[in-house]
Scaffold this active site. Sequence first.
Site, PDB file in Angstrom:
ATOM      1  N   GLU A 277       1.265  11.263   0.864  1.00  0.00           N
ATOM      2  CA  GLU A 277       0.428  12.415   1.184  1.00  0.00           C
ATOM      3  C   GLU A 277       1.233  13.707   0.949  1.00  0.00           C
ATOM      4  O   GLU A 277       1.926  14.149   1.842  1.00  0.00           O
ATOM      5  CB  GLU A 277      -0.051  12.323   2.623  1.00  0.00           C
ATOM      6  CG  GLU A 277      -0.789  11.032   2.931  1.00  0.00           C
ATOM      7  CD  GLU A 277      -1.245  10.932   4.382  1.00  0.00           C
ATOM      8  OE1 GLU A 277      -1.361  11.987   5.052  1.00  0.00           O
ATOM      9  OE2 GLU A 277      -1.474   9.813   4.840  1.00  0.00           O
TER      10      GLU A 277
ATOM     11  N   ASP B  98       0.865  -1.178   0.000  1.00  0.00           N
ATOM     12  CA  ASP B  98       0.000   0.000   0.000  1.00  0.00           C
ATOM     13  C   ASP B  98       0.898   1.223   0.000  1.00  0.00           C
ATOM     14  O   ASP B  98       1.831   1.320   0.793  1.00  0.00           O
ATOM     15  CB  ASP B  98      -0.897   0.010   1.244  1.00  0.00           C
ATOM     16  CG  ASP B  98      -1.731   1.280   1.330  1.00  0.00           C
ATOM     17  OD1 ASP B  98      -2.598   1.473   0.466  1.00  0.00           O
ATOM     18  OD2 ASP B  98      -1.498   2.072   2.266  1.00  0.00           O
TER      19      ASP B  98
END
Length: 612
Positions: free
Chosen positions: A387, A383
């Site tokens: 950000e 994953d």
Amino acid sequence: MRSGTARRFKRRITAFGIALVLPIGLLVGLASPAQAAEQATATFIKTSDWGTGFGGQWTVKNTGDTTMDTWKLEWDFPSGTTAGSHWNGTITKDGNHYTATPSSWNGSLTPGQSTTIGFNGTGGGEPSNCKINGKPCDGGGEPGDAAPTAPSGLKAGTITDTSIDLSWSAATDDKGVSKYHVFRNGTEVAAVTGTSYKDSGLTKGTQYSYSVTAEDTIGQTSPASNTVQATTTGGGGNPDPPGQYKKMGYFTEWGVYGRNYHAKNIDTSGSAGKLTHINYAFGNVQGGKCTIGDSYAAIDKAYTADQSVDGVADTWDQPLRGNFNQLLKLKKKNPNLKILWSFGGWTWSGGFGDAMKNPAAFAESCYNLVNDPRWQGLFDGIDLDWEYPNACGLSCDTSGPGVMKDMMQAFRTKFGDQLVTAAITADGSDGGKIDKADYAGGAQYADWYNVMTYDFFGAWAKDGPTAPHSPLRAYNGIPQDGFNSDAAIQKLKAKGVSADKLLLGIGFYGRGWTGVTQSEPGGTATGAAPGKYEAGIDDYKELKNRCPATGTVGGTAYAHCGNQWWSYDTPSTINGKMDYAKQQGLGGAFFWELSGDTSNGELMTAIDSGLK
């Protein structure tokens, strides 16, 4: 703009000087190269088609021999076909006539360089009367130099797990066709002389869109052929049974310290049997590579028998201990549970930009770490929690919008059938973070996206106004348009991301203010409310009794107790959000993070029962 003006001025002076000394007959001969100095083509492809609508993409290419400072694309759609939401530029409409202009970053194109502008459309028509900078989009338009006709009848033949055979009917041209350019998802993948091509090295169970253009012997390009879509056979890296909702939770590496939350707690709470996936958070991104975050917690911390998932204590000489060994034991007790290693997060996202300067090397380093023989069988994939690509979080990135697609493509290529997912922004505001990167382009290579539909509002705005950090929908008085879960989901779907590749995010925690007198949202405050581990934030298991919910707004709960105001999800509001996920056709839900739940897994149970 001054450098572009200087180039144009210099060309005018040079042409004038030649006119003083050359005969008129030679000037005619010079006219064609001068006109060819600034030329461009534009080709169109449907990247997806869902019957009532489609994803469209124009590729603008500088086919001249000097830099273009900007470009202007025009076309017509037949009545009933429209272009709506768009990205990588601006699209305006006047009746059935459309005009597209670039963003600030993709207007200037050097010779041979290309860029794209995408949009979502309705109807089934094809564009016509295309012009780029006032000239035909095929690069023709000069007397006696007709561009080739579009190749026709493009179709897919034999399809395997990793390849698609394509064929088409020949184009015609007065000077002869020299080659055909094959485009996959709007990007050229081959130039061939015949009328067929085998596209190989593809991913199982993945849909691809193709078109073909023809090029004649003097370099003019035809309009694009029809678009054909084909899906490779096989599982495409997603081994879940059809129709099964994903129920994923984050397990934090550092939770084993102050929070005293371990893999065994996932088991004893009953959550392990209700989860389909766990994301282990976080690995770091350093020096262009994936690295272990806290090696002691991950692979070395010794567990006693009473702390261990299976009741067996670690020994001093065993090769693997820590969280990884405990999670392997958890998987053994729950054979259907899958675990991914998540890299990045708020604190460790700063390394992604440098790593993506060499996507293949980055992906390879991560693949080797995730599949290290020391913890063989633990991880089912990766994953990527960046950000935010081409936007600002704790740090800012300026890689450009295409970096999200490039990253996901590189990781899919390297990880093959293993799971490849990403945690992505939920900023659905106009011009917000969803608009900053090509999330639709990246989605074709992802098994799913974890849409972080929480942390919209919080006590970083110390004076308020108070607002729920995870609203499902907008409400009267919400402080920011586009800051709600539904806005994010609808925007991603409008950009062409398939709904079943979107997971709705749930926070197992609340965010709060102090110095608040108003019970309803919108009150003023004096700062962050005290939390057990950090000011302004606290776990659901702490808040449910300390500051019980007193109302709901926007599909989530809020609580006013004393001079504090908190917002968080409860089992009831989670049930409502799961209904929404099913109504929207989403792939399921995920949450941050496991240690925020009660010891008997109240919130996990609500997710599980809501996604039956």
